[in-house]
Design an enzyme around this catalytic site. Structure first.
Site, mmCIF file in Angstrom:
data_model
loop_
_atom_site.group_PDB
_atom_site.id
_atom_site.type_symbol
_atom_site.label_atom_id
_atom_site.label_comp_id
_atom_site.label_asym_id
_atom_site.label_seq_id
_atom_site.Cartn_x
_atom_site.Cartn_y
_atom_site.Cartn_z
ATOM 1 N N ARG A 117 0.838 -1.189 0.000
ATOM 2 C CA ARG A 117 0.000 0.000 0.000
ATOM 3 C C ARG A 117 0.877 1.244 0.000
ATOM 4 N NH1 ARG A 117 -2.548 0.337 6.166
ATOM 5 N NH2 ARG A 117 -0.583 0.279 7.288
ATOM 6 N N ASN A 155 -5.346 7.811 4.056
ATOM 7 C CA ASN A 155 -5.212 6.973 5.247
ATOM 8 C C ASN A 155 -3.764 7.015 5.712
ATOM 9 O OD1 ASN A 155 -6.433 4.733 7.040
ATOM 10 N ND2 ASN A 155 -4.543 3.791 6.286
ATOM 11 N N GLU A 156 -3.543 7.515 6.925
ATOM 12 C CA GLU A 156 -2.204 7.549 7.519
ATOM 13 C C GLU A 156 -1.166 8.128 6.545
ATOM 14 O OE1 GLU A 156 -2.701 3.773 10.591
ATOM 15 O OE2 GLU A 156 -1.486 3.516 8.771
ATOM 16 N N CYS A 164 10.532 10.089 -0.932
ATOM 17 C CA CYS A 164 10.863 9.551 -2.249
ATOM 18 C C CYS A 164 12.022 10.361 -2.819
ATOM 19 C CB CYS A 164 9.658 9.599 -3.192
ATOM 20 S SG CYS A 164 10.024 9.014 -4.859
ATOM 21 N N CYS A 166 13.274 10.105 -6.074
ATOM 22 C CA CYS A 166 13.318 10.012 -7.534
ATOM 23 C C CYS A 166 13.567 11.392 -8.153
ATOM 24 C CB CYS A 166 12.022 9.411 -8.070
ATOM 25 S SG CYS A 166 10.595 10.515 -7.961
ATOM 26 N N GLU A 313 -8.393 4.784 14.985
ATOM 27 C CA GLU A 313 -7.965 3.388 15.000
ATOM 28 C C GLU A 313 -7.233 3.082 16.296
ATOM 29 O OE1 GLU A 313 -5.590 1.862 11.815
ATOM 30 O OE2 GLU A 313 -6.663 2.989 10.274
ATOM 31 N N TRP A 321 2.090 -6.269 13.255
ATOM 32 C CA TRP A 321 3.284 -5.695 12.640
ATOM 33 C C TRP A 321 4.449 -5.490 13.598
ATOM 34 C CZ3 TRP A 321 3.614 -1.112 15.253
ATOM 35 C CH2 TRP A 321 2.406 -0.555 15.723
ATOM 36 N N LYS A 362 -4.181 -10.280 8.423
ATOM 37 C CA LYS A 362 -5.129 -11.299 8.875
ATOM 38 C C LYS A 362 -4.947 -11.669 10.344
ATOM 39 C CE LYS A 362 -2.394 -15.153 6.921
ATOM 40 N NZ LYS A 362 -1.419 -14.270 6.200
ATOM 41 N N HIS A 364 -4.153 -9.355 12.586
ATOM 42 C CA HIS A 364 -4.464 -8.156 13.356
ATOM 43 C C HIS A 364 -5.863 -8.341 13.954
ATOM 44 C CE1 HIS A 364 -5.305 -3.991 14.393
ATOM 45 N NE2 HIS A 364 -4.121 -3.614 13.990
#
Length: 679
Positions: A117, A155-156, A164, A166, A313, A321, A362, A364
């Protein structure tokens, strides 16, 4: 009260309760059971669509809203409101295939691949355009849907892709630097490029702080972190503009990570939201993780200017994690959730509603676990839903504190750059140590940005603020001169906003206010200690402090074998300054010594606890128009008596001057109109 959150809580009829709902992971026949069980659990708000971009736009420009239509209709029919996400946090596979240049690149030059993600470059025009089109179509379709209560942007932000390196990011970085400095002379001055022959003569020479042979330029690194946070904020503002233009009557938010990640400046994002929302997860390896929870909650409240906020959350039990994902013990989820409410949350939500059977999360935990309704977690979830309904009257009340603790992401970034005096000085370690001392004393504080107006405070704590601007330093100076009290930790005030050392002796910006001059730093060796004059140990750091008007309260031991090279010199000082008092702590004392010191500082500043409690019992007060609410949360294994007067909203028991909080339990005492002096 925050009018937006009041409207939301009035619509929900109480404290928001629910979690992320991902029906696309399940067959259609499961959805009817979901909404039935939501009502059984007392759920009134769910977050929908966070990771549904691939379903909403399965092919470029091909939008399919049938699934989301049905979900929104089903929620509304069962009285559950929706916090509808813009779905931009996880671009679908077709986007990465079509726009490989939009994939993020590491500092080492490795281009990351699709497969998780947030796999996009924050500066990518292709991502901004694709996300913008999706948000526009989504808002146009659902702006009038009766289930819609709140817009959830992204989200977050920056959790996985904040930085990044680049070429696209390099160009955007140069544009940002032009806006900040105007010309290369200004940039060269700010970055101190006379060092190591780094002076720039052309904007094209400037790149992000990619992997290099030695230590990169510190101010270049600091500015890249600032730029990276701003690049994400620009995307947030773009989504917010669409929502406000097309759906002006519906508030918007985004879930911020408080101290879980240091990559984005939470204060800047909070200012762009109608309601502050945060995610908070316990560190399983920390036996006092509930104190870290309270710190994050007080930071969430500080980001919102003291207004009620949403816990978007947290977990019912284990996460997936951490190195060792420890399940919560019986009653722990309840204590965690109510601790957030105690500290100003008007909503308690989880990731997620139904525990996934496949995918990276799964394992979590969720409100509805793999085992279904015949589980410890489900029984606790439904019981908490009932208790939150009993606490409905608390919503809209505020936590009021006389103490502010200055917190700044810029200082966090600066302190933990390479080539500082000691890698053992970690920002959150310092903040947490001081915060924990206050917590154990039952004293509530707001964690606020250094630019915050301090005039309504009695005490300001500065445990770790190596970087400070002239304006913010002057604000604290004026606060003390005009009668306030302040306590400052070591290595604070030493550099300006460009990470340039403030000359003339440390601690730079605060030297006059503190009435001291630090001649030299003497950080300790790994696991080293130095004894203080009271016999207690100090760790991590020592300094050669010279009083310049301040009195010495505690010194380093006079014996060089115990006190080290600063033997006999001040470790803690107190300086009468104007009409106020400024303290300085030149080391990291033991927890007991720091607790005793801050107890004295608070006492002199006229700061009182919400209640007199022993360590392990959390006490916080929320104040409303007609009543105050004393939250008492017992994190110990013993029953604890507390002075209290009023009615416990959870049990109905009446406390007539005294209450006993059972081991592991929670009480919420409605104190009615009783003056503090009579409690």
């Amino acid at each position: 009260m925050n009018d937006v959150l009041k409207q939301l809580s009035d619509r929900l009829g109480g404290i928001a309760y629910g979690g992320d709902y991902n029906p696309e992971q399940w067959p259609r026949e499961v959805w009817d059971e979901d909404v039935r069980l939501m009502r059984e659990a007392g759920v009134n708000l769910v977050t929908v669509g966070v990771f549904s971009w691939a379903f909403l736009e399965p092919r470029p420009g091909q939008y399919e809203f049938g699934l989301l239509d049905e979900v929104m209709d089903l929620l509304h029919a069962h009285g559950v409101a929706a916090d509808l996400a813009t779905a931009t946090a996880s671009p679908p596979p077709w986007f990465s295939l079509r726009h490989p240049e939009a994939l993020p690149v590491t500092a080492e030059g490795v281009r990351l691949s699709h497969g998780s993600r947030q796999t996009f470059c924050p500066s990518s025009p292709a991502y901004a355009e694709a996300a913008g089109r999706l948000v526009e179509r989504l808002v146009e379709r659902y702006r009038d849907h009766p289930a819609l209560a709140l817009w959830h942007l992204h989200n977050e932000w920056g959790n996985h892709n904040a930085h990044c390196y680049c070429d696209t990011s390099a160009g955007a970085f140069r544009d940002w630097l032009r806006d900040r400095y105007g010309d290369l002379d200004g940039l060269n001055q700010a970055w101190g490029t006379a060092f190591w022959s780094q002076r720039y003569g052309d904007w094209a020479e400037i790149v992000p702080p990619r992997a290099t042979a030695a230590v990169p330029n510190p101010t270049q690194q600091l500015d890249f972190w600032r730029f990276s946070s701003h690049a994400l904020l620009t995307l947030h503002r773009r989504e917010a503009e669409t929502v406000r233009r097309l759906s002006p009557g519906v508030p918007l938010t985004t879930n911020l990570l408080v101290t879980l990640e240091k990559k984005v400046d939470g204060f800047s994002f909070a200012r762009e939201c109608d309601v502050v929302s945060v995610d908070q997860y316990l560190t399983a390896a920390d036996p006092e993780a509930h104190i870290g929870l309270s710190l994050d909650a007080d930071l969430a409240r500080g980001m919102g200017g003291g207004a009620p906020w949403l816990l978007m959350e947290h977990s019912t039990s284990a996460v997936n994690w951490q190195p060792r994902n420890v399940a919560k013990t019986p009653g722990q989820m309840r204590r965690n959730s109510l601790a957030h409410v105690a500290r100003g949350a008007d909503g308690v939500l989880y990731f997620q509603w139904r525990q996934s059977r496949a995918g990276a999360e799964k394992w979590h935990s969720a409100m509805l676990p793999h085992g279904g309704t015949d589980t410890k977690t489900w029984r606790e979830v439904t019981a908490l839903g009932r208790e939150l309904r009993a606490l409905a009257e608390v919503r809209g009340s505020r936590v009021e504190s006389d103490v502010a603790l200055l917190f700044d992401w810029n200082a966090w970034w600066t302190l933990e750059m390479p080539a500082t005096p000691s890698q053992d000085v970690r920002y959150l370690d310092q903040v947490r140590a001081w915060y924990e001392a206050l917590w154990s004393l039952g004293i509530t504080c707001d964690l606020v940005h250094p630019s915050t107006d301090l005039s309504d405070r009695r005490l300001v704590l500065v445990p770790s603020l190596c970087l400070t601007s002239d304006a913010d330093a002057s604000s604290l100076d004026a606060f003390v001169r005009e009668g306030g009290h302040a306590a400052v930790g070591f290595f604070s005030g030493v550099v300006d906003e460009n990470d340039h050392v403030r000359l003339g002796g440390h601690p730079g910006a605060y030297r006059e206010m503190l009435g001291i001059r630090v001649d030299e730093f003497f950080p300790l060796r790994e696991a080293g200690t130095a004894l203080l004059s009271d016999g207690s140990p100090a760790r991590v750091w020592t300094e050669l402090v010279e009083p310049r008007g301040a009195e010495t309260i505690v010194s380093f031991d006079e014996d060089p074998s115990a006190g080290g090279p600063v033997a006999g010199h001040p470790a803690v000082t107190r300086n009468a300054y104007g009409d106020g008092v400024a303290w300085y702590v030149a080391t990291r004392p033991s927890a007991g010594t720091l607790r005793a010191l801050l107890a004295r500082v608070c006492r002199e500043a006229g700061v009182t606890a919400a209640a007199e409690v022993p360590p392990g019992l959390e006490a916080v007060r929320r104040s409303g128009r007609d009543a105050t609410y004393l939250f008492l949360i017992n994190h110990t294994t013993r029953d604890v008596p507390v002075r209290a007067k009023g009615t416990d909203l959870l049990s109905g028991a009446v406390a007539d001057g005294a209450a006993v909080v059972p081991a592991g339990d929670v009480m919420v005492i409605r104190e009615d109109g009783t003056p503090p002096s009579e409690r």
